[in-house]
Design an enzyme around this catalytic site. Structure first.
Site, mmCIF file in Angstrom:
data_model
loop_
_atom_site.group_PDB
_atom_site.id
_atom_site.type_symbol
_atom_site.label_atom_id
_atom_site.label_comp_id
_atom_site.label_asym_id
_atom_site.label_seq_id
_atom_site.Cartn_x
_atom_site.Cartn_y
_atom_site.Cartn_z
ATOM 1 N N SER A 49 0.830 -1.218 0.000
ATOM 2 C CA SER A 49 0.000 0.000 0.000
ATOM 3 C C SER A 49 0.856 1.256 0.000
ATOM 4 O O SER A 49 0.361 2.345 -0.293
ATOM 5 C CB SER A 49 -0.921 0.007 1.231
ATOM 6 O OG SER A 49 -0.141 0.021 2.415
ATOM 7 N N SER B 129 14.821 -7.363 4.184
ATOM 8 C CA SER B 129 15.419 -7.222 5.508
ATOM 9 C C SER B 129 15.753 -5.754 5.703
ATOM 10 O O SER B 129 14.933 -4.866 5.455
ATOM 11 C CB SER B 129 16.646 -8.127 5.589
ATOM 12 O OG SER B 129 17.356 -7.945 6.776
ATOM 13 N N TYR C 263 13.745 -3.664 16.539
ATOM 14 C CA TYR C 263 13.664 -3.624 15.071
ATOM 15 C C TYR C 263 14.876 -4.359 14.485
ATOM 16 O O TYR C 263 14.730 -5.235 13.626
ATOM 17 C CB TYR C 263 13.613 -2.175 14.563
ATOM 18 C CG TYR C 263 13.588 -2.106 13.057
ATOM 19 C CD1 TYR C 263 12.485 -2.563 12.340
ATOM 20 C CD2 TYR C 263 14.687 -1.621 12.345
ATOM 21 C CE1 TYR C 263 12.473 -2.533 10.947
ATOM 22 C CE2 TYR C 263 14.676 -1.583 10.954
ATOM 23 C CZ TYR C 263 13.571 -2.038 10.260
ATOM 24 O OH TYR C 263 13.565 -2.014 8.882
ATOM 25 N N LYS D 259 15.132 -7.951 12.291
ATOM 26 C CA LYS D 259 15.755 -8.064 10.968
ATOM 27 C C LYS D 259 16.961 -9.014 10.993
ATOM 28 O O LYS D 259 17.220 -9.701 10.007
ATOM 29 C CB LYS D 259 16.149 -6.682 10.438
ATOM 30 C CG LYS D 259 14.951 -5.780 10.139
ATOM 31 C CD LYS D 259 14.047 -6.341 9.040
ATOM 32 C CE LYS D 259 12.945 -5.388 8.635
ATOM 33 N NZ LYS D 259 12.080 -5.923 7.560
HETATM 34 N N1 LIG Z 1 12.173 2.884 4.856
HETATM 35 C C1 LIG Z 1 13.345 2.468 5.285
HETATM 36 O O1 LIG Z 1 14.259 3.281 5.588
HETATM 37 C C2 LIG Z 1 13.639 0.990 5.358
HETATM 38 C C3 LIG Z 1 14.981 0.592 5.486
HETATM 39 C C4 LIG Z 1 15.266 -0.760 5.550
HETATM 40 C C5 LIG Z 1 14.244 -1.710 5.486
HETATM 41 N N2 LIG Z 1 12.950 -1.298 5.374
HETATM 42 C C6 LIG Z 1 11.912 -2.353 5.343
HETATM 43 O O2 LIG Z 1 11.138 -2.222 4.164
HETATM 44 C C7 LIG Z 1 9.848 -2.793 4.381
HETATM 45 C C8 LIG Z 1 8.788 -1.831 3.865
HETATM 46 O O3 LIG Z 1 8.821 -0.653 4.634
HETATM 47 P P1 LIG Z 1 8.572 0.794 4.011
HETATM 48 O O4 LIG Z 1 9.788 1.573 4.269
HETATM 49 O O5 LIG Z 1 8.049 0.705 2.650
HETATM 50 O O6 LIG Z 1 7.454 1.335 5.043
HETATM 51 P P2 LIG Z 1 5.925 1.785 4.837
HETATM 52 O O7 LIG Z 1 5.833 2.804 3.770
HETATM 53 O O8 LIG Z 1 5.447 2.115 6.207
HETATM 54 O O9 LIG Z 1 5.200 0.454 4.310
HETATM 55 C C9 LIG Z 1 4.991 -0.638 5.156
HETATM 56 C C10 LIG Z 1 4.035 -1.620 4.498
HETATM 57 O O10 LIG Z 1 3.901 -2.738 5.376
HETATM 58 C C11 LIG Z 1 2.527 -3.022 5.539
HETATM 59 N N3 LIG Z 1 2.257 -3.601 6.862
HETATM 60 C C12 LIG Z 1 2.598 -3.113 8.079
HETATM 61 N N4 LIG Z 1 2.143 -3.926 9.060
HETATM 62 C C13 LIG Z 1 1.495 -4.948 8.427
HETATM 63 C C14 LIG Z 1 0.804 -6.094 8.874
HETATM 64 N N5 LIG Z 1 0.653 -6.395 10.176
HETATM 65 N N6 LIG Z 1 0.262 -6.941 7.948
HETATM 66 C C15 LIG Z 1 0.383 -6.668 6.633
HETATM 67 N N7 LIG Z 1 1.012 -5.584 6.143
HETATM 68 C C16 LIG Z 1 1.564 -4.747 7.032
HETATM 69 C C17 LIG Z 1 1.796 -1.694 5.330
HETATM 70 O O11 LIG Z 1 0.513 -1.978 4.786
HETATM 71 P P3 LIG Z 1 -0.913 -1.595 5.454
HETATM 72 O O12 LIG Z 1 -0.654 -0.655 6.585
HETATM 73 O O13 LIG Z 1 -1.658 -0.990 4.307
HETATM 74 O O14 LIG Z 1 -1.449 -2.921 5.861
HETATM 75 C C18 LIG Z 1 2.668 -1.014 4.273
HETATM 76 O O15 LIG Z 1 2.226 -1.325 2.981
HETATM 77 C C19 LIG Z 1 9.757 -3.093 5.875
HETATM 78 O O16 LIG Z 1 9.963 -4.472 6.091
HETATM 79 C C20 LIG Z 1 10.899 -2.272 6.472
HETATM 80 O O17 LIG Z 1 11.394 -2.840 7.654
HETATM 81 C C21 LIG Z 1 12.617 0.022 5.304
#
Ligand SMILES: NC(=O)c1ccc[n+]([C@@H]2O[C@H](COP(=O)([O-])OP(=O)(O)OC[C@H]3O[C@@H](n4cnc5c(N)ncnc54)[C@H](OP(=O)(O)O)[C@@H]3O)[C@@H](O)[C@H]2O)c1
Length: 275
Positions: free
Chosen positions: A15, A140, A154, A158
Site C-alpha cells: 500500500s 530485511s 527492530y 531483521k
Molecule cells: N524505509 C526504510 O528506511 C527501510 C529501510 C530498511 C528496510 N525497510 C523495510 O522495508 C519494508 C517496507 O517498509 P517501508 O519503508 O516501505 O514502510 P511503509 O511505507 O510504512 O510500508 C509498510 C508496508 O507494510 C505493511 N504492513 C505493516 N504492518 C502490516 C501487517 N501487520 N500486515 C500486513 N502488512 C503490514 C503496510 O501496509 P498496510 O498498513 O496498508 O497494511 C505497508 O504497505 C519493511 O519491512 C521495512 O522494515 C525500510
C-alpha cells in the site's frame, strides 16, 4: 528477464513505500502482481494503477494472522493457479530503549517483521514445492547487519529475518525454490511516520534516545526513494541463480565490508558515536 509475462507475484505490504514501488515496477515489467494491505477489507480487491498505465491488485492481508496469511495465498492461487514469486516486505519499526520496551511491544515487532514472514512462507511453500520452482525475496534491512541503539527490537527482528532466510535457502534448494534477501538502507517512505514509539520511552531516562531516533528519522527522510529497491528486485529476477543477499547502495556495501574487517569494539564505538 526470463519469461516474466504471466508470472505471478505476491508482494506483502504494497500500500505504500518499498512494497508499492516493487508492485508498480513489476506490474510495468509484465508480471501479474498482487499486493496486500490491511486497508483492503474482506473480499475487497483494490485496483492500483501505475503511472505507466499498468496495474496491480491489492488484497487484504494482516501478516499477524495465520488465517489471513493462508487466505491471501489461497486467493491468489485460486485466481492464478500459482504463486511464482513471494516478496515478504510488510513491516514496521519500533523505537525506544530496551529497558523501557515491554515484552508485549517487543513481541508485536517480531509478530509482524519476523513471524509474519514465516506465516507467508508457510502459505506459499506447498504450492512451490509441488511445482518444483519458486522464488522468495525477503526484505530485511541494513539494520539486520548493524545493530543500532534505541532500535534494538527492530534490528533484532531483521537479524532474525537474515538467519531465517539463509536457513530457508538451504532447506528449499532441493525443491527448486530460491531465496534471496534485500537489505535496504535509509529509504524515504511511510516507515518514518509509521514508527511506533514504546510507551515507556515517552519520558525516557535515556537522554540520548530522542536525539538518536530523530537523527535516524531525518536520515530516512533524506534517503533515496523506494524505486531503488524495486530496481534491486528486478536485477534479482534477471538472475538464474539469485544471490543470498543484496545490500542496496554502495555506501552501505562499504560499511558492511568494513564491519567485517574492523574489530567489533571499534565498530560498536563508531556506531554509538553516530547515534
Ligand atoms: N524505509 C526504510 O528506511 C527501510 C529501510 C530498511 C528496510 N525497510 C523495510 O522495508 C519494508 C517496507 O517498509 P517501508 O519503508 O516501505 O514502510 P511503509 O511505507 O510504512 O510500508 C509498510 C508496508 O507494510 C505493511 N504492513 C505493516 N504492518 C502490516 C501487517 N501487520 N500486515 C500486513 N502488512 C503490514 C503496510 O501496509 P498496510 O498498513 O496498508 O497494511 C505497508 O504497505 C519493511 O519491512 C521495512 O522494515 C525500510
Amino acid at each position: 528477464m526470463e519469461s516474466r509475462y504471466g508470472k505471478v507475484v505476491l508482494v506483502t505490504g504494497a500500500s505504500s513505500g518499498i512494497g508499492k514501488a516493487i508492485a508498480e515496477r513489476l506490474a510495468n515489467e509484465g508480471f501479474r502482481v498482487y499486493g496486500t494491505s490491511r486497508k483492503a477489507e474482506g473480499e475487497e480487491v483494490i485496483i492500483e494503477e501505475t503511472a505507466s498505465g499498468g496495474f496491480f491488485k491489492l488484497i487484504n492481508l494482516d501478516v499477524r494472522s495465520n488465517e489471513s496469511a493462508q487466505k491471501a495465498a489461497a486467493y491468489v492461487t485460486e485466481k492464478e493457479g500459482s504463486i511464482d514469486i513471494l516478496i515478504n516486505n510488510a513491516g514496521f519499526g519500533i523505537s525506544g530503549p530496551i529497558e523501557e520496551t515491554t515484552p508485549e511491544e517487543a513481541i508485536s515487532q517480531f509478530d509482524t517483521n519476523f513471524f509474519g514472514m514465516h506465516r507467508m512462507v508457510r502459505s506459499v511453500l506447498p504450492g512451490m514445492r509441488e511445482r518444483g520452482k519458486g522464488l522468495i525475496i525477503n526484505i530485511s534491512s541494513v539494520a539486520g547487519l548493524f545493530a543500532l541503539p534505541y532500535q534494538a527490537f527492530y534490528c533484532a527482528s531483521k537479524y532474525a529475518v537474515e538467519a531465517f532466510s539463509e536457513a530457508l535457502r538451504m532447506e528449499v534448494k532441493d525443491f527448486g525454490i530460491k531465496v534471496s534477501l534485500i537489505e535496504p538502507g535509509d529509504t524515504k517512505t511511510g516507515f518514518t511516520q509509521n514508527r511506533y514509539f514504546c510507551e515507556g520511552s515517552k519520558h525516557s531516562a535515556y537522554k540520548r534516545s530522542q536525539m538518536s531516533v530523530e537523527k535516524m528519522m531525518r536520515d530516512e527522510q533524506n534517503g533515496p526513494g523506494p524505486e531503488i529497491i524495486a530496481n534491486v528486485v528486478v536485477r534479482i529476477l534477471k538472475r538464474k541463480n539469485p544471490p543470498v543477499r543484496v545490500i542496496a547502495g554502495f555506501s552501505y556495501k562499504l560499511l558492511v565490508f568494513l564491519k567485517r574487517l574492523l574489530p567489533s569494539r571499534l565498530v560498536v564505538f563508531l556506531v554509538s558515536k553516530i547515534y
